[in-house]
Design an enzyme around this catalytic site. Structure first.
Site, PDB file in Angstrom:
ATOM      1  N   ASP A   1      19.559  96.638  26.686  1.00 21.91           N
ATOM      2  CA  ASP A   1      19.465  98.137  25.853  1.00 21.91           C
ATOM      3  C   ASP A   1      21.238  98.388  26.364  1.00 21.91           C
ATOM      4  O   ASP A   1      21.416  98.872  27.464  1.00 21.91           O
ATOM      5  CB  ASP A   1      18.903  99.016  26.220  1.00 21.91           C
ATOM      6  CG  ASP A   1      17.535  99.223  26.029  1.00 21.91           C
ATOM      7  OD1 ASP A   1      16.915  97.710  25.229  1.00 21.91           O
ATOM      8  OD2 ASP A   1      16.476  99.798  25.684  1.00 21.91           O
TER       9      ASP A   1
ATOM     10  N   HIS B   1      17.560  90.809  30.407  1.00 22.12           N
ATOM     11  CA  HIS B   1      16.333  89.136  29.345  1.00 22.12           C
ATOM     12  C   HIS B   1      17.484  88.631  29.287  1.00 22.12           C
ATOM     13  O   HIS B   1      18.439  88.414  29.333  1.00 22.12           O
ATOM     14  CB  HIS B   1      15.832  90.698  28.657  1.00 22.12           C
ATOM     15  CG  HIS B   1      14.438  91.490  28.565  1.00 22.12           C
ATOM     16  ND1 HIS B   1      13.324  91.059  28.796  1.00 22.12           N
ATOM     17  CD2 HIS B   1      14.865  92.104  29.401  1.00 22.12           C
ATOM     18  CE1 HIS B   1      12.742  92.248  29.325  1.00 22.12           C
ATOM     19  NE2 HIS B   1      13.286  92.984  29.631  1.00 22.12           N
TER      20      HIS B   1
ATOM     21  N   SER C   1      25.535 100.131  34.473  1.00 26.24           N
ATOM     22  CA  SER C   1      26.930  99.191  34.627  1.00 26.24           C
ATOM     23  C   SER C   1      26.552  98.116  33.546  1.00 26.24           C
ATOM     24  O   SER C   1      26.639  98.851  32.589  1.00 26.24           O
ATOM     25  CB  SER C   1      26.456  97.791  35.393  1.00 26.24           C
ATOM     26  OG  SER C   1      27.306  97.347  36.010  1.00 26.24           O
TER      27      SER C   1
END
Length: 264
Positions: free
Chosen positions: A86, A142, A226
């Site tokens: 995200d 992911h 980050s």
């Protein structure tokens, strides 16, 4: 002058003691007193969280929260590349002949980022994405494709901000920050997934075991907001024309197409 003041402030505050103090506080029960305020300030979507807010006892637990099953469906087309996080797509484009990518108008060397010209060479004339995670984002990473991990290595020590100000005024944070690089191959082509530490908190934790990756499967998490950089080998990737920068994107949403599908 603005750049000088920004860099001075960052250098004065970014050292091992402040990093350790911040990390210790985030893991402490005392930090739990800030969870409710943090969730409100950053507009965290509590409906998506695996647990209710009251079940998180420290800020660290909230940072690395998992989501409910099914809230991040992965693009089902076997030939697509999906977002690993995200994030906000801060920039995207072609990697130049001199191993540089232009981010917010500033050149960055992928040879510096990956540690050598040899490591960078396969990505010349390839494609890149800069995916920025703010403190409000879901922090787990992911796999963007199904493939095999060929190599994994870490570089850098300190970490500086990787937000828009950091990219504009900082000391080349995408090249210098602590970073964990995973190189994946699929269909004879390669992809580098560069996970870059945030200011104060260098922690990037791997959660995937084994060499085989499945698209959409969790592989790591950040302990704070980050950036992830994706580097695609030349001829391996075609971006989805709907993708522009800047724009928000979520785990599992389509970034583009792996080479085999594009060639067909």
């Amino acid at each position: 002058m603005r750049k000088w003041l920004y860099r001075l402030f960052i250098e004065l505050t970014n050292h091992s003691l402040s990093s350790k103090l911040l990390a210790s506080f985030a893991k402490s029960r005392l930090s739990g007193l800030l969870i409710s305020s943090y969730a409100k300030i950053y507009h965290i979507n509590q409906d998506e969280m695996e647990k209710s807010l009251k079940n998180y006892k420290t800020l660290q637990q909230l940072f690395v929260r998992r989501l409910k099953a099914g809230v991040r469906p992965v693009d089902a087309d076997e030939h697509t590349v999906v977002s690993p996080v995200d994030a906000v797509i801060e920039d995207m484009g072609t990697i130049r002949e001199n191993c540089e990518m232009i981010v917010k108008g500033k050149p960055y060397s992928i040879a510096e980022m990956l540690g050598s010209v040899e490591a960078a060479q396969p990505y010349v004339n390839g494609f890149f994405f800069i995916l920025y995670l703010s403190p409000s984002h879901y922090h787990r990473i992911h796999s963007p494709i199904s493939g095999v991990i060929e190599k994994q290595w870490a570089l850098g020590r300190k970490s500086y901000p990787v937000n828009r100000l950091g990219l504009k005024y900082g000391r080349r944070p995408l090249e210098k920050n602590y970073r964990l690089i995973t190189e994946v191959t699929a269909g004879g082509k390669r992809l580098a997934i560069v996970k870059i530490g945030a200011m104060f908190v260098n922690s990037i934790e791997l959660t995937h075991e084994g060499e085989q990756l499945v698209k959409g499967e969790e592989m790591a998490y950040f302990s704070f907001g980050s950036t992830v950089v994706l580097l695609f080998e030349r001829g391996s990737f075609a971006p989805d024309p709907r993708i522009v920068a800047p724009m928000p994107i979520k785990v599992g949403e389509r970034l583009g197409y792996w080479c085999e599908a594009h060639e067909r």
